[in-house]
Design an enzyme around this catalytic site. Structure first.
Site, short mmCIF file in Angstrom:
data_model
loop_
_atom_site.label_atom_id
_atom_site.label_comp_id
_atom_site.label_asym_id
_atom_site.label_seq_id
_atom_site.Cartn_x
_atom_site.Cartn_y
_atom_site.Cartn_z
N SER A 443 29.49 37.53 42.47
CA SER A 443 29.57 36.23 41.82
C SER A 443 28.52 36.12 40.71
O SER A 443 28.52 35.15 39.96
CB SER A 443 29.39 35.10 42.84
N HIS A 464 36.76 37.67 41.97
CA HIS A 464 35.74 36.77 42.50
C HIS A 464 36.39 35.65 43.33
O HIS A 464 37.09 34.79 42.80
CB HIS A 464 34.93 36.18 41.33
N GLU A 476 38.98 34.12 40.64
CA GLU A 476 38.63 34.40 39.24
C GLU A 476 38.64 35.92 39.04
O GLU A 476 37.93 36.64 39.74
CB GLU A 476 37.22 33.84 39.02
N ASN A 514 31.06 29.71 37.78
CA ASN A 514 29.63 29.51 38.05
C ASN A 514 28.86 29.12 36.79
O ASN A 514 27.88 28.38 36.85
CB ASN A 514 29.02 30.78 38.66
#
Ligand SMILES: C/C=C/C(=O)SCCNC(=O)CCNC(=O)[C@H](O)C(C)(C)COP(=O)(O)OP(=O)(O)OC[C@H]1O[C@@H](n2cnc3c(N)ncnc32)[C@H](O)[C@@H]1OP(=O)(O)O
Length: 733
Positions: A443, A464, A476, A514
């Site tokens: 991540s 991800h 993702e 993120n």
């Protein structure tokens, strides 16, 4: 295009079959409404017709509802006076359904009508249930896979084809509320138990025919059209009914914080409609439904949560010329929380999984996650012991890398350390087939860097997952610099197999999700450092529709993780690092050992069992609450712009390649205010000129992180929106 056809048999039973050509499931169109209207008129006027059965020509389903592609553009299609055009259109629908309900009976004697039964071979949603609810009796096939209900609220509208008014009158406001307010879907057996439908049988056509041929006049009169009708549970002017409405209103406001226009409009339609006769209630429902269709939130929600979500799931961004890459055997490296979750969802999709860890005990523990999950399902009667065994038989937990032979996809979910990951990549590439795709579930670490350890960088990709894997819908997919099309297709085909929604982004620090969520958390923490009342920060976030305030979110994800990310970002950015004020708070909390929910202490206090109690009052000791507090709108805009501007920058930099992915990914990945349709839709909603002006104001007051991106500035100058600028396909490139 013929969507409805009618045949009449020798006994005078007319069967109207709904079968939209070229669609796997029926959806209602303007044309379809006109056709069923015409056929109903013909059947009701024909003396040879004794009764009518309405059913579907599709195996296993009646209909998925009104075509949501159509609803999304209803306002645009409604002419110069859209509110009037929409209201008239909705009233036409009501007239048709009311005509079916009254079935040609004499209004005074309530006699002489023709019985109309509806047969559901399976799934019946939205208007696909509202239409049956206007018929006199609903028969469903025994089909445990079928979904029955009114899911409109999930895409920002509400059941506006009479479903709201009929359901409340049929079962009472209390019993109707899970179906109306939560969009609850049930199988036919549960639908019958709840009173949504009348019969469930293996041969619903025969049962319906029998009923139609034997129905009496009284069988055709709906309870609300019968003399002396009383609403189950009481209308709002009775004390019991009143309390239901007050309770429902409080519940809806508690859950939605008033930001979902459809929920408010639905409650108003139910309350006001319950006070007046049925036909007036339909008009009230139409008025509120029109108000929802006029609201930009409904269009944005339908676009992101149905149309674009589905397009991404069905391969809108998949490289077109790569053959089917479905996964047959998956290797998962690392049996921690993520590896265990990935194994579970893959086995659920019928994929053979080899789950590897350093010790057999750790690998077994990872597999037991699936076992525990299945046990919970058995307790809730969602699965059976046989299915559990079947699921577990697909997962081999081992320490033996040799077991990875024959895998066509590997997902690495080991410790977030580049060295450990590089070592695993090389060891595993020595045993897997030449053409196997290797994915990292990192991540935080750039994919292009990790791919340097691989002998086949074109087969190296990021996949991800979000935690908990079995609950989070988004995956993702990250393309490194060397990642080839086959790897992208493999990742997309795999995500489709496990029935999640993919976005594909280019490699960059923190990828997309993120990258946007970190500024949101940081903005919240920065406000703590400035002395903004923590409750104001958290409530401002909720009041714009964020599921969790930034302080709660950092407590959930853990404060030491935040501190680790801050250190790594600082090391990478050097003097350009902008978040020193945030670090101050984060490192202080870390030193205190208040690491969030996992230590039962963070920005919030928790009880012995880890239940959140309230904001920690010790925070004010070090970060004193400022005497003058900011305006609520300023706090809200800081939180929304922090995320949305990052999404725009990701688009400018080519990390995001398609604006649909930016919006869908934001809602499914971190819960960005779903009512808005996502960060780019939100900026479209407030308009680029206003957004640019607010950026300038926020920059002057709070700093350069709010600097208006060039793209947004250019759109403001040209009066463009994201969905206008990037066009039909919404592709950024
Ligand atoms: C006033 C009245 C308002 C309304 O009625 S609003 C609409 C309310 N209905 C909904 O919100 C349901 C939306 N649809 C879904 O959630 C799912 O779909 C289903 C649960 C119905 C089925 O899911 P699954 O079994 O996985 O099949 P699939 O491949 O998603 O759907 C089959 C085909 O049916 C299309 N479809 C289904 N419902 C709608 C709809 N309401 N509007 C437009 N298309 C719909 C899909 O796109 C797809 O189409 P393709 O075969 O071409 O891929």
């Amino acid at each position: 295009m013929t969507e409805f056809t009618m045949t009449t048999d020798a006994d005078g039973v007319a069967t109207i079959i709904w079968d939209v050509p070229g669609k796997s499931m029926n959806v209602m169109s303007y044309e379809g409404l006109a056709q069923v209207d015409k056929l109903m008129d013909e059947a009701l006027a024909d003396d040879a017709v004794k009764g009518i059965i309405l059913t579907s020509g599709k195996e296993g389903s009646f209909a998925g509802g009104m075509d949501l592609n159509l609803i999304a553009k209803m306002k645009a299609d409604a002419g110069d006076n859209p509110a009037k055009g929409l209201f008239d259109g909705v009233m036409d629908m009501h007239r048709l359904l009311r005509k079916i309900e009254l079935a040609g009976m004499d209004p005074k004697t309530q006699k002489g009508g023709k019985p109309i039964a509806c047969v559901l071979p399976g799934t019946a949603l939205g208007i696909g249930l509202e239409l049956p609810l206007s018929c006199h009796r609903i028969f469903a096939a025994t089909n445990s896979k079928a979904k029955i209900g009114l899911p409109e609220i999930m895409v920002g509208i509400f059941p506006g084809a009479g479903g709201t008014t009929r359901l409340v009158r049929k079962m009472g406001a209390m019993a109707a509320s899970p179906f109306l307010l939560e969009g609850k879907l049930v199988d036919p057996a549960k639908a019958k138990a709840a009173g949504l439908i009348d019969e469930v049988t293996d041969d619903p056509m025969a049962a319906a025919r029998d009923w139609v041929l034997n129905a009496k006049d009284a069988d055709l009169v709906k309870p609300w059209d019968a003399k002396g009708y009383k609403m189950p549970g009481g209308a709002p002017y009775h004390p019991a009914g009143f309390m239901t409405f007050v309770g429902a209103s409080a519940m809806v406001n508690g859950k939605t914080q008033g930001v979902y226009p459809a929920a408010k409009a639905l409650l108003s339609a139910v309350y006001e409609g319950a006070l007046v006769p049925f036909d007036t209630a339909l008009k009230i429902e139409a008025r509120w439904f029109t108000s929802v269709l006029m609201n930009p939130s409904s269009e944005a929600m339908i676009r992101s949560l149905f149309i674009n979500k589905e397009a991404l799931e069905k391969g809108a961004v998949r490289p077109a010329d790569v053959a089917d890459q479905r996964v047959k055997k998956l290797g998962v490296l690392g049996a921690g929380m993520m590896g265990a979750g990935i194994s579970l969802v893959s086995a659920q999709a019928g994929i053979e999984v080899v789950l590897i860890d350093q010790t057999q005990e750790a690998a077994d523990r990872g597999k037991s996650y699936t076992s525990d999950f299945a046990d919970k399902g058995i307790a809730r009667k969602k699965t059976t012991p046989e299915k559990k065994e079947q699921l577990l038989s697909l997962i081999t937990a081992t320490t033996d890398l040799g077991a990875l032979k024959g895998c066509d996809l590997i997902i690495e979910a080991v410790f977030e350390d580049p060295k450990v990951k590089a070592e695993m990549t090389q060891k595993v590439e020595a045993v897997i087939p030449e053409d196997c795709i290797f994915a990292s579930n990192t991540s935080t670490l750039p994919i292009t860097e990790l791919a340097k350890a691989s002998a086949r960088p074109e087969q190296f990709i990021g996949i991800h997952f979000f935690s908990p894997v079995e609950k989070m819908l988004l995956v993702e997919i990250i393309k490194g610099k060397g990642t080839g099309d086959r790897a992208v297709a493999k990742a997309l085909d795999y995500v489709r197999q496990i029935r999640k929604t993919p976005i594909v982004v280019n490699d960059a620090r923190f990828f997309y999700a993120n990258r946007c969520i970190i500024p949101y958390i940081n903005e919240g923490i920065r406000m703590v450092a400035e002395g903004v009342e923590p409750a104001l920060i958290e409530n401002a976030a909720k009041l714009v529709g964020m599921p969790l305030g930034p302080l709660q979110l950092v407590d959930e994800t853990s404060i030491d993780l935040g501190a680790k990310i801050a250190r790594a970002t600082k090391a990478a950015m050097g003097d350009a690092y902008p978040d020193a004020a945030v670090d101050d708070v984060i490192f202080w909390m870390e030193n205190l050992g208040r690491l969030g929910r996992k230590t039962k202490a963070g920005f919030y206090s928790y009880d012995e069992k880890g239940k959140r109690e309230g904001l920690w009052d010790g925070l004010g000791g070090s970060y004193a609450i400022a005497e003058e507090q900011p305006e609520l709108t300023d706090v809200q805009h800081r939180l929304l712009f922090a995320q949305s501007l990052e999404a725009v920058r990701a688009l400018e930099e080519g990390v995001l390649m398609d604006i649909r992915e930016g919006d869908v990914g934001a809602i499914l990945g971190w819960g960005f205010a779903p009512w808005s349709g996502g960060p780019l839709s939100w900026l479209d909603m407030i308009g680029a000129p206003y957004a640019a002006e607010r950026c300038d104001q926020l920059t002057a007051k709070y700093g350069d992180r709010f600097t208006c991106p060039d793209l947004l500035r250019d759109m403001a100058a040209k009066g463009q929106s994201f969905y206008g600028r990037f066009g039909e396909t919404a592709a950024a490139a």
